[in-house]
Design an enzyme around this catalytic site. Structure first.
Site, mmCIF file in Angstrom:
data_model
loop_
_atom_site.group_PDB
_atom_site.id
_atom_site.type_symbol
_atom_site.label_atom_id
_atom_site.label_comp_id
_atom_site.label_asym_id
_atom_site.label_seq_id
_atom_site.Cartn_x
_atom_site.Cartn_y
_atom_site.Cartn_z
ATOM 1 N N SER A 40 0.843 -1.212 0.000
ATOM 2 C CA SER A 40 0.000 0.000 0.000
ATOM 3 C C SER A 40 0.869 1.248 0.000
ATOM 4 O O SER A 40 1.962 1.261 0.597
ATOM 5 C CB SER A 40 -0.911 0.011 1.229
ATOM 6 O OG SER A 40 -1.599 1.240 1.343
ATOM 7 N N TYR A 60 -2.027 0.635 10.324
ATOM 8 C CA TYR A 60 -2.120 -0.099 9.054
ATOM 9 C C TYR A 60 -0.928 0.237 8.163
ATOM 10 O O TYR A 60 -0.289 -0.655 7.581
ATOM 11 C CB TYR A 60 -3.427 0.270 8.356
ATOM 12 C CG TYR A 60 -3.570 -0.243 6.947
ATOM 13 C CD1 TYR A 60 -3.962 -1.557 6.692
ATOM 14 C CD2 TYR A 60 -3.319 0.601 5.858
ATOM 15 C CE1 TYR A 60 -4.101 -2.009 5.379
ATOM 16 C CE2 TYR A 60 -3.455 0.149 4.555
ATOM 17 C CZ TYR A 60 -3.844 -1.151 4.318
ATOM 18 O OH TYR A 60 -3.972 -1.593 3.028
#
Length: 245
Positions: A137, A150
């Site tokens: 990501s 995250y």
């Protein structure tokens, strides 16, 4: 000539399903690995019928310490391509309040995927061929207040993939890191994402297939994200910490 096979780790996800269809449409047989994989029987049947290929299921819980061993034992054949799209992204505030949830985020986005890729990478290296794809990501490229738990897990996974790529290059194995940016999926359904910066799962899938064929090292699904992250990473820390990002 045998049919090439792709293993999808996280096969129940929207991106996993789209990637499975992208490869199946090009003649690959598919193995969908996921927790409680029996729930994917209809999806596997759809893949098999629509693309006239073989689609099998395999149980795999990335957070289980025995998952790498169980994965290798469950494979009937070592795949040509393995794609890891395992991910878990609850709200940042919930992870801050609940240490068990934060641990689950770290294990689901870094520890579990890295251990699975490590096991597969070693087998690929013994064989001397294969491609590993890790979907990470852009959140891992700079820590932000709004999703740093995250993001830190994805940062670890991105660094891991880079190291794995360098280790396995000499063994004939390619490793590709995918940085999709925003993607409209069930996992992000609660977020208000800008349409111009948001890809669909099918776009990610096509980009992954093309990236594999071209042996890309790092892949941004939407090219604009490369520029965005270049700018974000260049912002000085004294300024960055005052921004609402």
């Amino acid at each position: 000539m045998s049919t090439p096979n792709v293993l999808i780790l996280g096969g129940a996800s929207d991106m996993g399903q789209a990637i499975a269809h992208a490869f199946a449409s090009r003649g690959y047989s598919i193995t969908l690995a996921a927790r409680k994989s029996a729930r994917l029987e209809a999806a596997a049947a759809d893949l098999a019928i629509r693309h006239n290929t073989e689609a099998t299921l395999l149980d795999c819980d990335a957070t289980n310490p025995e998952a790498p061993v169980q994965l290798l034992e469950g494979l009937t054949t070592l795949p040509d391509v393995a794609v890891c799209v395992i991910g878990f992204m609850p709200e940042q505030a919930s992870s801050e309040r609940d240490p068990h949830l934060a641990t689950a985020v770290l294990r689901s986005n870094f520890e579990g995927p890295a251990r699975l890729m490590e096991a597969l990478g070693s087998r690929f290296a013994e064989r001397g061929t294969g491609t590993l794809v890790g979907v990470s990501s852009v959140a891992g490229l700079r820590g932000r207040a709004s999703n740093y738990i995250y993001g830190s897990a994805k940062a670890g996974f991105t660094a891991y993939l880079s190291g794995l790529r360098n280790r396995l290059h000499a063994h004939g194995v390619h490793v590709m890191t995918v940085l999709p940016g925003f993607v409209a999926t069930r996992m992000t359904a609660h977020l208000d994402l800008p349409a111009a910066l948001t890809a669909h799962a099918s776009q990610v899938a096509e980009a992954v297939y093309t990236g594999v064929t071209k042996q890309r090292n790092t892949l941004y699904t939407l090219p604009v994200w490369r520029l965005i992250m270049l700018v974000i990473r260049a912002i000085p820390e004294p300024v960055f910490k005052r921004l609402s990002l």
